[in-house]
Design a protein around this motif. Structure first.
Motif: not given
Length: 343
Positions: A60-61, A307-312, A63-64, A67-68
């Motif tokens: 997760d770390r 992984l992302t909070w909005w997806k959660r 991938e974050s 990301t860019w």
């Protein structure tokens, strides 16, 4: 728990930042890493060895971090052993001042990406899956007609309908529409094909219901013990899957049988035994409902989430809706069984 190697292929200019990130978290997660250069491709390869329970945190770390980035690749490999051994990290309760900032959770299971890959490999509608459905249906038909438990167990162990249901549960938990569509398509095709084969067999061979048809007749009725068995077996199967213990799944395949009741339904309906066919269909759909309900709940309890909070948040809302739907279907089925409206 088993070990994993995470291999990171990244541009050379990111070396210092990646090393800093890996060094900062190495004391907490107890992994080791080393770097090799790919001079011709102007890239670096980082290899990290760690316990599987730490892999999701690190993935997760990373991938974050990436990301860019345009040019990177992360690959995960299973590892049998490493010498010297990795030191076990003793968990200490965080200080009060750091409790809010300490978001790291140890997940005693396979990482999200490994679970996703394992499920996707078995949920894709392919020629191999079609052949497996055909062969396992034939095995189930022979076992039921011969009243042979060993042959029926063979069809249970093949369990071609189990994987798409697990895929549906995981897709619900992760809010992954693509995986849900793939799993649903594979499941529907598998059900229709298995039913067609067994229905045709029932039409051409017929089914004699007598004292030598106990295995077939036992699939023509459902009671509350079957529902409890399906719920418990489904939950056990999901937990075994998340822990990466494939040997435990064999017992789940036998306990939570999907193909034998579906095959019995096709045989009965093809031979004109409508009442028995409805009873077998009830048992089949009861197992489907219980497997998906317990599957979603078990994935959530094991901490599987996007992984992302909005997806959660999106996945959480969809999971609640799906649990409500499966729960309502189970309540309706239980009511019909209680009042004797279905077998």
């Amino acid at each position: 728990m088993p070990l994993r190697v995470i291999e990171i292929i990244a541009p050379s200019e990111d070396k210092d930042e990646i090393c800093k990130t890996l060094d900062e978290h190495r004391p907490d997660e107890g992994y080791v890493f080393w770097i090799s250069s790919n001079e011709e491709e102007h890239s670096l390869t980082f290899k990290v060895v760690m316990d599987v329970k730490e892999s999701e945190n690190v993935l997760d770390r990373l991938e974050s971090f990436f990301t860019w980035k345009d040019k990177y690749r992360i690959v995960v490999f299973p590892v049998e052993a490493t010498i010297p051994r990795l030191k076990e990290i003793e968990e200490e309760p965080p200080a009060e001042d750091n409790q809010k900032n300490n978001q790291k959770k140890i997940q005693n299971r396979l990482s999200r990406e490994e679970l996703y890959t394992d499920v996707l490999d078995t949920c894709v509608l392919s020629r191999s899956y079609i052949l497996l459905i055909i062969f396992s249906s034939i095995v189930a038909v022979i076992g039921l007609l011969k009243n042979n438990v060993a042959i029926i167990i063979g069809a249970m162990v093949l369990a071609p309908l189990l994987a798409p249901n697990v895929g549906l549960s995981l897709a619900t938990t992760l809010g992954d529409n693509d995986l849900a569509k793939t799993s649903s398509k594979t499941l529907v095709v598998g059900i229709l094909l298995a039913f067609a084969i067994t229905f045709a067999t029932g039409v051409f061979t017929g089914v004699d219901i007598n004292e030598n048809s106990s295995e077939l007749i036992s699939r023509a009725s459902t009671d509350f013990s079957d529902i409890i068995l399906a719920m418990v077996s489904g939950a056990a199967g999901i937990i075994s899957f998340t822990l990466g213990v494939p040997t435990s799944l064999v017992g789940v395949m036998v306990a939570l049988s999907l193909l034998p009741p579906l095959s019995a339904c096709g045989l009965f309906l093809g031979a004109g035994h409508t009442s028995h066919a409805m009873g077998a269909a009830t048992l089949f759909f009861a197992n489907i409902i219980c497997l998906n309900l317990s599957g979603v709940i078990s994935f959530l309890l094991m901490g599987v989430q996007p992984l992302t909070w909005w997806k959660r948040e999106e996945a959480k809302a969809s999971s609640i809706k799906i649990i409500a739907i499966w729960g309502a279907l189970l309540a309706i089925l239980s009511a019909l069984l209680y009042f004797g409206l279905v077998k």
